[in-house]
Design a protein around this motif. Structure first.
Motif, PDB file in Angstrom:
ATOM      1  N   PRO A 119       0.505  -1.232   0.289  1.00 32.49           N
ATOM      2  CA  PRO A 119      -0.200  -0.556   0.229  1.00 32.49           C
ATOM      3  C   PRO A 119       0.934   1.715  -0.258  1.00 32.49           C
ATOM      4  O   PRO A 119       1.724   1.288   0.783  1.00 32.49           O
ATOM      5  N   GLY A 120       0.735   2.622  -0.257  1.00 38.51           N
ATOM      6  CA  GLY A 120       1.206   3.767  -0.524  1.00 38.51           C
ATOM      7  C   GLY A 120       1.082   3.715   0.608  1.00 38.51           C
ATOM      8  O   GLY A 120       0.532   4.041   1.635  1.00 38.51           O
ATOM      9  N   THR A 121       2.423   4.668   1.191  1.00 40.31           N
ATOM     10  CA  THR A 121       3.103   5.249   2.420  1.00 40.31           C
ATOM     11  C   THR A 121       4.225   6.477   2.234  1.00 40.31           C
ATOM     12  O   THR A 121       4.119   6.437   1.048  1.00 40.31           O
ATOM     13  N   VAL A 128      -2.633  12.155  -1.474  1.00 37.86           N
ATOM     14  CA  VAL A 128      -4.041  11.846  -2.230  1.00 37.86           C
ATOM     15  C   VAL A 128      -4.857  11.205  -1.022  1.00 37.86           C
ATOM     16  O   VAL A 128      -5.474  10.666  -1.552  1.00 37.86           O
ATOM     17  N   VAL A 129      -3.986  10.602   0.294  1.00 36.59           N
ATOM     18  CA  VAL A 129      -4.772  10.713   1.286  1.00 36.59           C
ATOM     19  C   VAL A 129      -5.027  11.836   2.668  1.00 36.59           C
ATOM     20  O   VAL A 129      -3.275  11.774   2.931  1.00 36.59           O
ATOM     21  N   SER A 130      -5.670  12.651   2.596  1.00 36.41           N
ATOM     22  CA  SER A 130      -5.450  13.220   3.634  1.00 36.41           C
ATOM     23  C   SER A 130      -6.812  13.586   4.637  1.00 36.41           C
ATOM     24  O   SER A 130      -7.803  13.067   4.626  1.00 36.41           O
ATOM     25  N   ALA A 200      -7.660   7.876  -8.378  1.00 32.21           N
ATOM     26  CA  ALA A 200      -6.131   7.420  -8.363  1.00 32.21           C
ATOM     27  C   ALA A 200      -6.207   6.704  -6.556  1.00 32.21           C
ATOM     28  O   ALA A 200      -5.222   5.142  -6.952  1.00 32.21           O
ATOM     29  N   SER A 201      -6.269   7.157  -5.572  1.00 30.98           N
ATOM     30  CA  SER A 201      -5.937   6.461  -4.055  1.00 30.98           C
ATOM     31  C   SER A 201      -6.673   5.490  -3.889  1.00 30.98           C
ATOM     32  O   SER A 201      -6.098   3.770  -3.690  1.00 30.98           O
ATOM     33  N   HIS A 203      -8.791   3.287  -6.171  1.00 24.43           N
ATOM     34  CA  HIS A 203      -8.065   1.930  -6.629  1.00 24.43           C
ATOM     35  C   HIS A 203      -6.346   1.372  -6.508  1.00 24.43           C
ATOM     36  O   HIS A 203      -7.179   0.464  -6.599  1.00 24.43           O
ATOM     37  N   GLU A 204      -6.226   2.096  -5.623  1.00 25.18           N
ATOM     38  CA  GLU A 204      -4.901   0.665  -5.089  1.00 25.18           C
ATOM     39  C   GLU A 204      -5.363   0.202  -3.651  1.00 25.18           C
ATOM     40  O   GLU A 204      -4.651  -0.192  -3.324  1.00 25.18           O
ATOM     41  N   GLY A 205      -6.195   0.663  -3.579  1.00 22.70           N
ATOM     42  CA  GLY A 205      -6.959   0.044  -2.323  1.00 22.70           C
ATOM     43  C   GLY A 205      -6.705   0.350  -0.694  1.00 22.70           C
ATOM     44  O   GLY A 205      -6.919   1.974  -0.651  1.00 22.70           O
ATOM     45  N   LEU A 206      -6.617  -0.436   0.106  1.00 20.48           N
ATOM     46  CA  LEU A 206      -5.582   0.222   1.221  1.00 20.48           C
ATOM     47  C   LEU A 206      -4.741   0.994   1.634  1.00 20.48           C
ATOM     48  O   LEU A 206      -3.482   0.478   0.781  1.00 20.48           O
ATOM     49  N   ALA A 207      -4.755   2.330   1.764  1.00 20.90           N
ATOM     50  CA  ALA A 207      -3.494   3.036   1.784  1.00 20.90           C
ATOM     51  C   ALA A 207      -2.952   3.374   4.069  1.00 20.90           C
ATOM     52  O   ALA A 207      -3.577   2.728   4.688  1.00 20.90           O
ATOM     53  N   VAL A 208      -1.654   3.453   3.690  1.00 20.90           N
ATOM     54  CA  VAL A 208      -1.220   3.951   5.074  1.00 20.90           C
ATOM     55  C   VAL A 208      -0.823   5.220   5.256  1.00 20.90           C
ATOM     56  O   VAL A 208      -0.184   6.149   4.485  1.00 20.90           O
TER      57      VAL A 208
END
Length: 218
Positions: A119-121, A128-130, A200-201, A203-208
């Motif tokens: 996942p994005g970190t 993209v994650v706030s 886009a975020s 679509h990546e699924g889980l985010a960290v």
């Protein structure tokens, strides 16, 4: 008959495949990222070991709450990110030389064709994650009365697993304040926060994401 009995015994975990190498394919350890990136700093121990049934995670924590949060985070990462099957064991208390601790087990089994992306970190995830500031204001960390009376301040850095819909699926302590009361207050509040994610975020699924929480007597 013996093979049928073994098949039925394993059905609760991952179903019974017909091929003779089905047990070998239960490689659950590969569905988790590097252990250090998803470990609450307050854990006493956390190990991952592959055995015949899958990946067995064994953890030991100073409190039941920390053990439960760590187990939950591993389940979320494995199931939400690559469809692995997770079977949590009961959290049990143990005493070693008069000191209480809490242990848990978790069995992970993944299909051989499962595709798991980290996942994005860090910096890449932040644009993209706030955090939804309204949700944070509505659910502020409670300043522990004992810390207020003592005039103690602190800062906690949390690791949050965020679902595509913006909900916080799990919260871990990345950097402790050194005060258990601050750490607990921060994690309890963070689980109620919401986050904004772009297309886009999602679509990546889980985010960290990493979120600092400061306790200051202003």
């Amino acid at each position: 008959m013996r093979r049928l009995g073994a098949c039925l015994a394993l059905l609760w975990l991952a179903g019974c495949a017909s091929q003779p190498d089905a047990v070998i394919e239960r490689d659950g350890c590969r569905v988790l990222p590097a252990r250090a990136s998803l470990t609450d700093v307050r854990m006493h121990a956390l190990t991952l070991k592959q055995d015949a049934k899958g990946c067995r995670a064994v953890g030991r924590a100073p409190t039941q709450d920390i053990a439960a949060m760590q187990q939950r985070a591993l389940v979320v990462m494995a199931t939400a990110h690559c469809g692995a099957m997770a079977t949590p064991g009961e959290i049990q208390q143990a005493n070693t030389q008069g000191v209480a601790s809490y242990g848990f087990t978790l069995l992970l089994a993944a299909k051989p064709d499962a595709v798991c992306h980290a996942p994005g970190t860090g910096d890449r995830a932040m644009p993209v994650v706030s955090i939804d500031e309204a949700s944070r204001r509505s659910n502020p960390p409670r300043y522990p009365p004992t810390m207020t009376h003592a005039g103690i301040e602190g800062r906690v850095i949390l690791t949050l697993l965020v679902e595509p819909d913006g909900a916080a699926a799990a919260a871990l302590v990345q950097t402790s304040s050194g005060q258990a009361a601050f750490d607990q207050s921060a994690t309890e509040a963070a689980r109620k926060w919401r986050f904004h994610r772009d297309a886009a975020s999602k679509h990546e699924g889980l985010a960290v994401v990493r979120v600092p929480v400061r306790f200051a007597m202003d």
